[in-house]
Design an enzyme around this catalytic site. Sequence first.
Site, short mmCIF file in Angstrom:
data_model
loop_
_atom_site.label_atom_id
_atom_site.label_comp_id
_atom_site.label_asym_id
_atom_site.label_seq_id
_atom_site.Cartn_x
_atom_site.Cartn_y
_atom_site.Cartn_z
N MET A 50 0.82 -1.14 0.31
CA MET A 50 -0.02 0.09 0.13
C MET A 50 0.92 1.23 0.16
O MET A 50 1.90 1.27 0.37
CB MET A 50 -0.71 -0.08 1.25
CG MET A 50 -1.56 1.42 1.60
SD MET A 50 -2.78 1.09 2.60
CE MET A 50 -3.54 2.62 2.35
N THR A 88 9.08 1.13 5.57
CA THR A 88 7.61 0.75 6.09
C THR A 88 6.74 0.78 4.81
O THR A 88 6.82 1.53 3.91
CB THR A 88 7.19 1.67 7.24
OG1 THR A 88 7.00 3.20 6.66
CG2 THR A 88 8.10 1.75 8.46
N ASP A 89 5.47 0.12 5.06
CA ASP A 89 4.20 0.26 4.41
C ASP A 89 3.79 1.62 4.80
O ASP A 89 4.18 2.03 6.15
CB ASP A 89 3.44 -0.65 4.42
CG ASP A 89 2.25 -0.94 3.46
OD1 ASP A 89 2.01 0.18 2.66
OD2 ASP A 89 1.86 -1.97 3.17
N TRP A 90 3.15 2.26 4.19
CA TRP A 90 2.47 3.61 4.72
C TRP A 90 1.67 3.75 5.81
O TRP A 90 0.75 2.87 6.19
CB TRP A 90 1.57 4.04 3.54
CG TRP A 90 2.35 4.77 2.35
CD1 TRP A 90 2.15 6.20 2.05
CD2 TRP A 90 3.58 4.58 1.93
NE1 TRP A 90 3.10 6.70 1.29
CE2 TRP A 90 3.97 5.85 1.02
CE3 TRP A 90 4.47 3.56 1.88
CZ2 TRP A 90 5.31 5.70 0.34
CZ3 TRP A 90 5.67 3.57 1.02
CH2 TRP A 90 5.99 4.67 0.05
#
Length: 866
Positions: A1, A284-286
């Site tokens: 994402m 990181t993912d968001w």
Amino acid sequence: MAAFPAYLALLSYLVPGALSHPEAKTLTSRASTEAYSPPYYPAPNGGWISEWASAYEKAHRVVSNMTLAEKVNLTSGTGIYMGPCAGQTGSVPRFGIPNLCLHDSPLGVRNSDHNTAFPAGITVGATFDKDLMYERGVGLGEEARGKGINVLLGPSVGPIGRKPRGGRNWEGFGADPSLQAFGGSLTIKGMQSTGAIASLKHLIGNEQEQHRMSSVITQGYSSNIDDRTLHELYLWPFAESVRAGAGSVMIAYNDVNRSACSQNSKLINGILKDELGFQGFVVTDWLAHIGGVSSALAGLDMSMPGDGAIPLLGTSYWSWELSRSVLNGSVPVERLNDMVTRIVATWYKMGQDKDYPLPNFSSNTEDETGPLYPGALFSPSGIVNQYVNVQGNHNVTARAIARDAITLLKNNENVLPLKRNDTLKIFGTDAGTNSDGINSCTDKGCNKGVLTMGWGSGTSRLPYLITPQEAIANISSNAEFHITDTFPLGVTAGPDDIAIVFINSDSGENYITVDGNPGDRTLAGLHAWHNGDNLVKAAAEKFSNVVVVVHTVGPILMEEWIDLDSVKAVLVAHLPGQEAGWSLTDILFGDYSPSGHLPYTIPHSESDYPESVGLIAQPFGQIQDDYTEGLYIDYRHFLKANITPRYPFGHGLSYTTFNFTEPNLSIIKALDTAYPAARPPKGSTPTYPTAKPDASEVAWPKNFNRIWRYLYPYLDNPEGAAANSSKTYPYPDGYTTEPKPAPRAGGAEGGNPALWDVTFSVQVKVTNTGSRDGRAVAQLYVELPSSLGLDTPSRQLRQFEKTKILAAGESEVLTLDVTRKDLSVWDVVVQDWKAPVNGEGVKIWVGESVADLRVGCVVGEGCSTL
């Protein structure tokens, strides 16, 4: 994402990861109450692998001269909606390093213009074509570069498809680790050949959309995976993709064994960076960043988009807080130096220091001009969209993938291919267009018209769309269209008329709910959407010849109609992207024979799956998602449980037939030991002065014009932060600065290079025995002996090759190589890969699906046709 709507982003909330459990040496199989991820510190430094040496040398020269503010600037995003991309870092103008643009998606440039909407990953997997996997990667990289995207957020090899209802399975390549591995690694090689950085995602265990993120109410679920299952199934495609040189790895939202992925030291430090030798940077993912010091120590290198628990408030776990942590000593300066060096080395490794474009688009607006920092209350404006056309001839690749993925499940009486003068009656909204506009739904968050992709951040705007209706009308001289999901009254059916019924099944990311499905297929299950089953049955009552065309994100149930006499043919067209119409008519009218194969199993019923792979609901407290099925997902489970599916993994028919003959098994390198040769020693890594930087390096510059909500590295009182260095930080249990011994399973990118020694090679002659041109896929499965002392799946896909287009009577000899790792199991005690000595007892099967095996080989005895 990546970025998602602000009102949904506000739900993100800080929850500390579980880091204080009893000591354990390995990730053994446990019940959820005992799931545990052991500490692994310190974070290994990058730069010890020869292929990266030059890039690290360049990075070292630059980082050695950076200030603390410049270093922190590259590790932290500037805030959600604070630039043109889904996320962007700060810049270091003094050394020519711009704000690095990180942007979606795995199938094309998201929220942009003049780009290609390629077929989704699941469609690429269905081609079983390595060349197309690579070519798509090149196209993705070229378009990312052309738009000024430094890091393209893809490919996705996790989720792998453990849960058939899982929302984002379609972004990956199929429900098998080897198929995912080839798809991921070849995509990365193609993308990075253009200079764009690939961000491999999502590490690891993000197999369900609902409840993956921590919120104000509860903590995201924990995927509790035993060590062997982790290595042999879920980590397998990541290892292969790291070996391909991935520049970045994205960490998932969820926990693994009760430790949040973004601060899971065993996962990042121990497995990814040490065992797999990953040399790039971890992001990181968001909004998956949930802790400052803990994540830095655990090996995280970049925070995206930089915000804290609740975005849009201008808070962060890093940015100025990372500056503070370095000054007060809670984050060692050595860790910061490695973080920055990894980022800069990757930038150099891909050649982005040489005329790499700056972003020339905005993902926030389609207007030419607009705010430069949309997330700020007051923002300067300027030109944000230059409308650069990056499509090139990528439509050719997109069409080839969509066409070669189409999977013929059934073709009774050879009703296909169609003749141009056949009388056709076409039914279903999936044949048509979205009447509101092909890009009217944000991130494809609706199911209207032909299904070209799922929904969420893994999407792209369509530059155009040729629908099946348009393509069929362009070819057929006698087609009648009923673009409705209710069978119309008054339709006449002649004895030779052919009804073509279009149905679909959709899914996506959980920040959008479509028709009651919050990402995962919760409401629809594995059934067709929009009355699809009833539409097929109604057509089957009226017509003697029915062809069903299915666009789907994954397995779909067909039991209500598949055995009806009038349902003569079924085509699964997967998620074809912009070339939905032309790719389909290429197959329907016989310009090409279908050559796609199922990248997953189609069951008779959802009850055919193990109970543990069902969706999990939210109880009070953290969900514990126990992977009790172990290695047995998809076809592995069906074989073990002796369940005959409706259509097996790898199944796919053609308009012609193929014969597999003259098999031969060759020994390439003897498996004379159970474990691979000793790993190569680690090379040296860059060294820097260990003294803490001067606090003045993060003081606000004089007369600095701040943008509200923009995340900066500067502190109001840096001297005060430095003065707090005498305080003792409560480090996680097991934290140490003493390096661990090099893991024996490591030694290079992906692991010990001896694992990729080719041990056996199978040659097989494939002959087109039919009357039409066509392509065949040879799928190689291994069966490991019981002498290994472990329960192993009876068939495991390890290799595949696809022929060229063979004319009637033409042959091609395919060679399928088998590596040491292909024949190994993960020894949880020794912590290394173990193979049967000399391959004794190994069986190798080659066929056109896991259930259609044409060749059998036994090591030491030879091969025979079946």
